[in-house]
Design an enzyme around this catalytic site. Structure first.
Site, PDB file in Angstrom:
ATOM      1  N   GLU A 146      -1.697  -5.855  -3.739  1.00  0.00           N
ATOM      2  CA  GLU A 146      -0.441  -4.447  -3.317  1.00  0.00           C
ATOM      3  C   GLU A 146       0.139  -5.186  -2.110  1.00  0.00           C
ATOM      4  O   GLU A 146       1.665  -5.456  -2.454  1.00  0.00           O
ATOM      5  CB  GLU A 146      -1.611  -4.052  -1.809  1.00  0.00           C
ATOM      6  CG  GLU A 146      -2.611  -2.502  -2.257  1.00  0.00           C
ATOM      7  CD  GLU A 146      -3.264  -2.930  -0.787  1.00  0.00           C
ATOM      8  OE1 GLU A 146      -3.941  -1.582  -0.923  1.00  0.00           O
ATOM      9  OE2 GLU A 146      -3.602  -3.665   0.080  1.00  0.00           O
ATOM     10  N   ASP A 180       0.797  -1.483   0.140  1.00  0.00           N
ATOM     11  CA  ASP A 180      -0.444   0.309  -0.375  1.00  0.00           C
ATOM     12  C   ASP A 180       0.803   1.206   0.688  1.00  0.00           C
ATOM     13  O   ASP A 180       0.689   2.762  -0.681  1.00  0.00           O
ATOM     14  CB  ASP A 180      -0.927   0.314   0.736  1.00  0.00           C
ATOM     15  CG  ASP A 180      -1.929   0.968   1.279  1.00  0.00           C
ATOM     16  OD1 ASP A 180      -2.732   1.159   0.595  1.00  0.00           O
ATOM     17  OD2 ASP A 180      -1.306   1.947   2.059  1.00  0.00           O
TER      18      ASP A 180
END
Length: 248
Positions: free
Chosen positions: A132, A60
């Protein structure tokens, strides 16, 4: 034994194809396996399989950095609010899940029995988290440049469409186009898929944006979303230049 070996070979072959889609051959293949391991599989294995949760956190952060850098490079004069909104639209769960589907991440996930039976391979949250985690795995195994190349290849069209056509009200091109066309009480624009072809690792989509029977623009992209964003950007540009339709 033979059956287990065959399944192992099949998974190895699948992961090799995924590496091709990611554009990187892993030196540490355990990173790739970990990025695809959901916590449900880890729990069922008694913790012997590390899950991808920690990689999600890192991915992220890496993704946010790379997307923000790319947007700033493409639109250096944009204000912080617009850049934040564009970044958020690209790294939100739905966008990352769509990217995961393009990469066929779902078929490679390691899931616990409950998640498997509950349709986890198609769940947006799992696909977005795994995407991610894959960005983090690319970063850890190959460095920031490897992760940057992946983001540019897979999200480049969306980045350019947002930075190039989202100045209107600081919104993405599709939202800006819909807002403009409906300002006078008209219907929203319609996006028509004209073609979807190319190899699995590099698909191409061609779409057309139409309003009240009039073709405003056509565009291509590596995903349907990217093509729609580019078509909307071209439609906005055409309207700004006098309402003339713009093709690809």
């Amino acid at each position: 034994m033979c059956g287990g070996g065959q399944r192992g070979e099949e998974r190895a072959g699948g992961l090799s194809r995924l590496e091709g889609r990611l554009g990187h051959r892993f030196r540490d293949e355990s990173l790739l396996e970990r990025a695809l391991t959901h916590s449900s599989a880890s729990h069922e294995a008694g913790g012997s399989l590390p899950s991808n949760e920690a990689l999600e956190l890192l991915g992220d952060a890496v993704l946010g950095l790379l997307v923000a850098h790319a947007l700033l490079s493409l639109a250096p004069d944009s204000d912080e609010g617009a850049l934040s909104r564009w970044r958020a639209s690209l790294v939100r769960r739905r966008s990352l899940a769509a990217l995961g589907r393009r990469l066929e991440v779902g078929r490679h996930l390691r899931l616990g029995q409950g998640e498997e039976q509950g349709g986890g391979r198609e769940r947006d949250s799992l696909l977005a988290d795994a995407t991610e985690a894959l960005v983090a795995a690319l970063y850890l195994d190959g460095g920031l440049e490897v992760a940057r190349r992946f983001v540019q290849r897979e999200m480049g069209a969306e980045l350019m469409a947002l930075a190039g056509g989202g100045a209107e009200a600081g919104r993405d091109p599709k939202s800006a186009l819909q807002e403009r066309l409906q300002a006078g009480g008209g219907p929203p624009p319609e996006y028509r898929l004209l073609a979807a072809d190319g190899p699995a690792h590099a698909p191409r989509f061609r779409v057309q944006v139409v309003h009240e029977g009039r073709i405003l623009a056509e565009a291509e992209g590596g995903s349907k979303q990217a093509a729609e964003l580019e078509a909307a950007r071209r439609a906005l540009q055409g309207l700004d230049e006098g309402g003339q339709p713009r093709g690809a």
